[in-house]
Design a protein around this motif. Structure first.
Motif, mmCIF file in Angstrom:
data_model
loop_
_atom_site.group_PDB
_atom_site.id
_atom_site.type_symbol
_atom_site.label_atom_id
_atom_site.label_comp_id
_atom_site.label_asym_id
_atom_site.label_seq_id
_atom_site.Cartn_x
_atom_site.Cartn_y
_atom_site.Cartn_z
ATOM 1 N N MET A 45 0.834 -1.216 0.000
ATOM 2 C CA MET A 45 0.000 0.000 0.000
ATOM 3 C C MET A 45 0.860 1.254 0.000
ATOM 4 O O MET A 45 0.584 2.212 -0.733
ATOM 5 C CB MET A 45 -0.926 0.007 1.213
ATOM 6 N N VAL A 46 1.902 1.256 0.827
ATOM 7 C CA VAL A 46 2.790 2.418 0.902
ATOM 8 C C VAL A 46 3.467 2.658 -0.442
ATOM 9 O O VAL A 46 3.566 3.806 -0.913
ATOM 10 C CB VAL A 46 3.833 2.224 2.023
ATOM 11 N N LEU A 47 3.934 1.578 -1.093
ATOM 12 C CA LEU A 47 4.555 1.727 -2.407
ATOM 13 C C LEU A 47 3.564 2.273 -3.427
ATOM 14 O O LEU A 47 3.909 3.119 -4.260
ATOM 15 C CB LEU A 47 5.103 0.384 -2.886
ATOM 16 N N THR A 48 2.331 1.791 -3.380
ATOM 17 C CA THR A 48 1.295 2.266 -4.300
ATOM 18 C C THR A 48 1.018 3.747 -4.090
ATOM 19 O O THR A 48 0.907 4.525 -5.047
ATOM 20 C CB THR A 48 -0.006 1.460 -4.113
ATOM 21 N N ILE A 49 0.923 4.143 -2.826
ATOM 22 C CA ILE A 49 0.661 5.548 -2.506
ATOM 23 C C ILE A 49 1.833 6.426 -2.940
ATOM 24 O O ILE A 49 1.649 7.520 -3.481
ATOM 25 C CB ILE A 49 0.379 5.711 -1.000
ATOM 26 N N ALA A 50 3.061 5.935 -2.712
ATOM 27 C CA ALA A 50 4.246 6.698 -3.122
ATOM 28 C C ALA A 50 4.285 6.869 -4.633
ATOM 29 O O ALA A 50 4.589 7.958 -5.146
ATOM 30 C CB ALA A 50 5.507 6.002 -2.639
ATOM 31 N N PHE A 51 3.958 5.795 -5.368
ATOM 32 C CA PHE A 51 3.928 5.879 -6.833
ATOM 33 C C PHE A 51 2.842 6.852 -7.293
ATOM 34 O O PHE A 51 3.069 7.667 -8.199
ATOM 35 C CB PHE A 51 3.678 4.492 -7.424
ATOM 36 N N ALA A 52 1.671 6.781 -6.655
ATOM 37 C CA ALA A 52 0.585 7.705 -6.994
ATOM 38 C C ALA A 52 0.982 9.150 -6.716
ATOM 39 O O ALA A 52 0.629 10.066 -7.460
ATOM 40 C CB ALA A 52 -0.671 7.342 -6.213
ATOM 41 N N SER A 53 1.753 9.348 -5.638
ATOM 42 C CA SER A 53 2.227 10.692 -5.302
ATOM 43 C C SER A 53 3.152 11.234 -6.388
ATOM 44 O O SER A 53 3.026 12.392 -6.812
ATOM 45 C CB SER A 53 2.951 10.661 -3.964
ATOM 46 N N LEU A 54 4.091 10.395 -6.841
ATOM 47 C CA LEU A 54 5.010 10.822 -7.892
ATOM 48 C C LEU A 54 4.267 11.147 -9.180
ATOM 49 O O LEU A 54 4.517 12.173 -9.827
ATOM 50 C CB LEU A 54 6.059 9.737 -8.145
ATOM 51 N N VAL A 55 3.317 10.280 -9.547
ATOM 52 C CA VAL A 55 2.553 10.490 -10.780
ATOM 53 C C VAL A 55 1.669 11.736 -10.664
ATOM 54 O O VAL A 55 1.624 12.575 -11.570
ATOM 55 C CB VAL A 55 1.693 9.254 -11.108
ATOM 56 N N GLY A 56 0.968 11.866 -9.536
ATOM 57 C CA GLY A 56 0.066 13.000 -9.348
ATOM 58 C C GLY A 56 0.788 14.335 -9.359
ATOM 59 O O GLY A 56 0.338 15.297 -10.003
ATOM 60 N N ASN A 57 1.896 14.412 -8.652
ATOM 61 C CA ASN A 57 2.652 15.676 -8.609
ATOM 62 C C ASN A 57 3.332 15.973 -9.940
ATOM 63 O O ASN A 57 3.419 17.136 -10.352
ATOM 64 C CB ASN A 57 3.680 15.628 -7.478
ATOM 65 N N ALA A 58 3.811 14.929 -10.625
ATOM 66 C CA ALA A 58 4.398 15.145 -11.957
ATOM 67 C C ALA A 58 3.332 15.644 -12.936
ATOM 68 O O ALA A 58 3.596 16.536 -13.763
ATOM 69 C CB ALA A 58 5.012 13.840 -12.472
ATOM 70 N N LEU A 59 2.125 15.093 -12.831
ATOM 71 C CA LEU A 59 1.024 15.541 -13.692
ATOM 72 C C LEU A 59 0.666 16.990 -13.395
ATOM 73 O O LEU A 59 0.402 17.778 -14.317
ATOM 74 C CB LEU A 59 -0.190 14.636 -13.478
ATOM 75 N N MET A 60 0.674 17.362 -12.104
ATOM 76 C CA MET A 60 0.380 18.747 -11.737
ATOM 77 C C MET A 60 1.405 19.702 -12.344
ATOM 78 O O MET A 60 1.050 20.753 -12.896
ATOM 79 C CB MET A 60 0.373 18.875 -10.211
ATOM 80 N N ILE A 61 2.681 19.334 -12.274
ATOM 81 C CA ILE A 61 3.739 20.171 -12.856
ATOM 82 C C ILE A 61 3.552 20.281 -14.373
ATOM 83 O O ILE A 61 3.696 21.355 -14.955
ATOM 84 C CB ILE A 61 5.128 19.601 -12.511
ATOM 85 N N LEU A 62 3.224 19.148 -15.016
ATOM 86 C CA LEU A 62 3.021 19.131 -16.467
ATOM 87 C C LEU A 62 1.857 20.018 -16.869
ATOM 88 O O LEU A 62 1.965 20.801 -17.827
ATOM 89 C CB LEU A 62 2.778 17.689 -16.935
ATOM 90 N N LEU A 63 0.740 19.921 -16.161
ATOM 91 C CA LEU A 63 -0.437 20.740 -16.489
ATOM 92 C C LEU A 63 -0.130 22.229 -16.351
ATOM 93 O O LEU A 63 -0.511 23.035 -17.203
ATOM 94 C CB LEU A 63 -1.608 20.369 -15.579
ATOM 95 N N ILE A 64 0.559 22.596 -15.284
ATOM 96 C CA ILE A 64 0.891 24.008 -15.055
ATOM 97 C C ILE A 64 1.843 24.511 -16.132
ATOM 98 O O ILE A 64 1.737 25.655 -16.589
ATOM 99 C CB ILE A 64 1.486 24.183 -13.641
ATOM 100 N N HIS A 65 2.753 23.658 -16.562
ATOM 101 C CA HIS A 65 3.709 24.051 -17.596
ATOM 102 C C HIS A 65 3.041 24.183 -18.965
ATOM 103 O O HIS A 65 3.351 25.092 -19.743
ATOM 104 C CB HIS A 65 4.850 23.038 -17.667
ATOM 105 N N GLN A 66 2.087 23.282 -19.260
ATOM 106 C CA GLN A 66 1.511 23.221 -20.602
ATOM 107 C C GLN A 66 0.365 24.208 -20.824
ATOM 108 O O GLN A 66 0.185 24.706 -21.926
ATOM 109 C CB GLN A 66 1.000 21.792 -20.883
ATOM 110 N N ASP A 67 -0.436 24.474 -19.797
ATOM 111 C CA ASP A 67 -1.634 25.311 -19.967
ATOM 112 C C ASP A 67 -1.306 26.771 -19.668
ATOM 113 O O ASP A 67 -0.923 27.120 -18.553
ATOM 114 C CB ASP A 67 -2.743 24.823 -19.033
#
Length: 327
Positions: A43-65
Motif C-alpha cells: 500500500m505504501v509503495l502504491t501511494i508513493a507511486f501515486a504521489s510521484l505520478v500526481g505531482n508530476a502531472l500537476m507540474i506538467l499541467l501548469i507548464h503546458q496550460d
C-alpha cells in the motif's frame, strides 16, 4: 557562511568514516515480514507511486496550460516538485532495505537523507507562507495584484524558500553527524531523522537540541503565524462580500490551501517540537509516514478536486492525448 557549513558537513562525514565509530547505522524499518505488513508495504509503495505520478502531472499541467501561468500556480508547481523529491528521498531506501533484508545505511547516506528532508520540509514551510500571501493579495487587493504579487517577487520568495530550507538542512545534518555515536547504531525508524539520530549520541547534546528547537520555532511557527494572519484577513474580506458567487471561488481555493497547511504543519510540529520526554518511536514512525508519504499524494488531489482551472487543464490535456491517439 554557506561554504563554511558545507565544509563542516563534509568534514563530519570524513570524521565518521575514519574514526572508530564508523560502522553503518541500522534502520530497524517500518514493517516486518508478516502477511499483514507485506500488504501495508504494498500500500505504501502504491501511494508513493501515486504521489510521484500526481505531482508530476500537476507540474506538467501548469507548464503546458497558458491559463495556469500565474504566480499562484508557479508556487503550486514548486510545492509539487518538493513533494516529489521528498518521496524520492525516503521511499526507495526504505523499499530496498525491506526487500533485500539489508537494513544498513552509511553515515554519508544518513547525512544526505537528513539534509534533503530538512531542506524540503523547511522549504515547504516558507513556500506555504508565500502561497498564503498570494491568496491574501488576490482576494483582498485584486486590482493591485500585478503590483503586489509580481513575477519578480514570486521568484524571490521561491528562491528564498529553497535557500532557507537548504541552510537549515546543511547546518542540522552537519551538526548531527559531528557527534560521536555509541556502539549501538540501531535507529528505530525507517529513515534517518535528526531527532532520532541525536538520541544515539555518546555526548552531551543539550545545546544542540536547544538550538534545533529554536530552528524549529523559526522554520515552523513563524511561517505558520504568517499563514494564519493571511487567512484571517482573507476570511474577514470574504465575509464582507454580498454575493454568494463572489464568495464561492475564494472559499474553494483557500480551503484547499488550508487543508494542505493543516496536514503538513500538524505532522511537522508533532515531530520536531514535541518534548523529548513525550516522544515514542512508534508514534514518530506513524507521523513520519503521514508527512513524508501520505501528505504528498493528497496535495495534487486536494488542488485538482477543488480547483476548476486545474480540472479544466486536465480535461484539455486528456482531450489532446485522445486526439493524438486517434490520429
Amino acid at each position: 557562511m554557506m561554504k563554511t557549513v558545507i565544509y563542516f558537513f563534509i568534514s563530519s562525514l570524513k570524521i565518521m568514516k575514519n574514526g572508530n565509530t564508523t560502522s553503518d547505522f541500522i534502520l530497524l524499518g517500518l514493517f516486518n515480514h508478516t502477511e499483514a505488513h507485506l500488504f501495508l508495504f504494498a500500500m505504501v509503495l502504491t501511494i508513493a507511486f501515486a504521489s510521484l505520478v500526481g505531482n508530476a502531472l500537476m507540474i506538467l499541467l501548469i507548464h503546458q496550460d497558458a491559463r495556469l501561468h500565474t504566480p499562484m500556480y508557479f508556487l503550486l508547481s514548486q510545492l509539487s516538485l518538493m513533494d516529489m523529491m521528498l518521496v524520492s528521498t525516503i521511499v526507495p531506501k526504505m523499499a530496498t532495505n525491506y526487500l533485500t533484508g539489508k537494513m544498513s545505511i552509511s553515515p554519508a547516506e544518513c547525512g544526505l537523507q537528513i539534509f534533503f528532508l530538512l531542506t524540503l520540509g523547511g522549504g515547504e514551510c516558507f513556500l506555504l507562507a508565500a502561497m498564503s500571501y498570494d491568496r491574501y493579495v488576490a482576494v483582498c487587493h485584486p486590482l493591485r495584484y500585478p503590483a503586489l504579487m509580481s513575477w519578480q517577487l514570486c521568484l524571490k520568495m521561491t528562491v528564498g524558500s529553497w535557500v532557507l530550507g537548504a541552510a537549515d538542512g546543511l547546518m542540522q545534518a552537519a551538526a548531527t553527524l559531528s557527534f560521536p555515536f555509541c556502539d549501538a547504531h540501531e535507529i528505530n525508524h525507517f529513515f534517518c531523522e535528526a531527532p532520532t539520530l541525536v538520541g544515539l549520541a555518546c555526548a552531551d547534546t543539550f545545546v544542540f537540541e536547544y538550538v534545533m528547537y529554536v530552528c524549529c520555532v523559526l522554520m515552523l511557527l513563524v511561517p505558520f503565524s504568517l499563514i494564519l494572519i493571511s487567512y484571517s484577513l482573507i476570511l474577514a474580506a470574504v465575509l464582507q462580500m454580498h454575493s454568494r458567487e463572489a464568495r464561492k471561488k475564494p472559499f474553494a481555493t483557500c480551503s484547499s490551501h488550508l487543508s494542505v497547511v493543516g496536514l503538513f504543519y500538524g505532522a511537522a510540529i508533532f515531530t520536531y517540537m514535541q518534548p523529548k520526554s513525550y516522544r515514542s518511536a512508534h508514534h514518530d514512525k506513524v507521523v513520519s509516514v503521514f508527512y513524508t508519504i501520505f501528505t504528498p499524494v493528497l496535495n495534487p488531489l486536494i488542488y485538482s478536486l477543488r480547483n476548476s482551472e486545474v480540472k479544466g487543464a486536465l480535461r484539455k490535456c486528456m482531450g489532446q492525448c485522445s486526439a493524438l491517439s486517434q490520429g
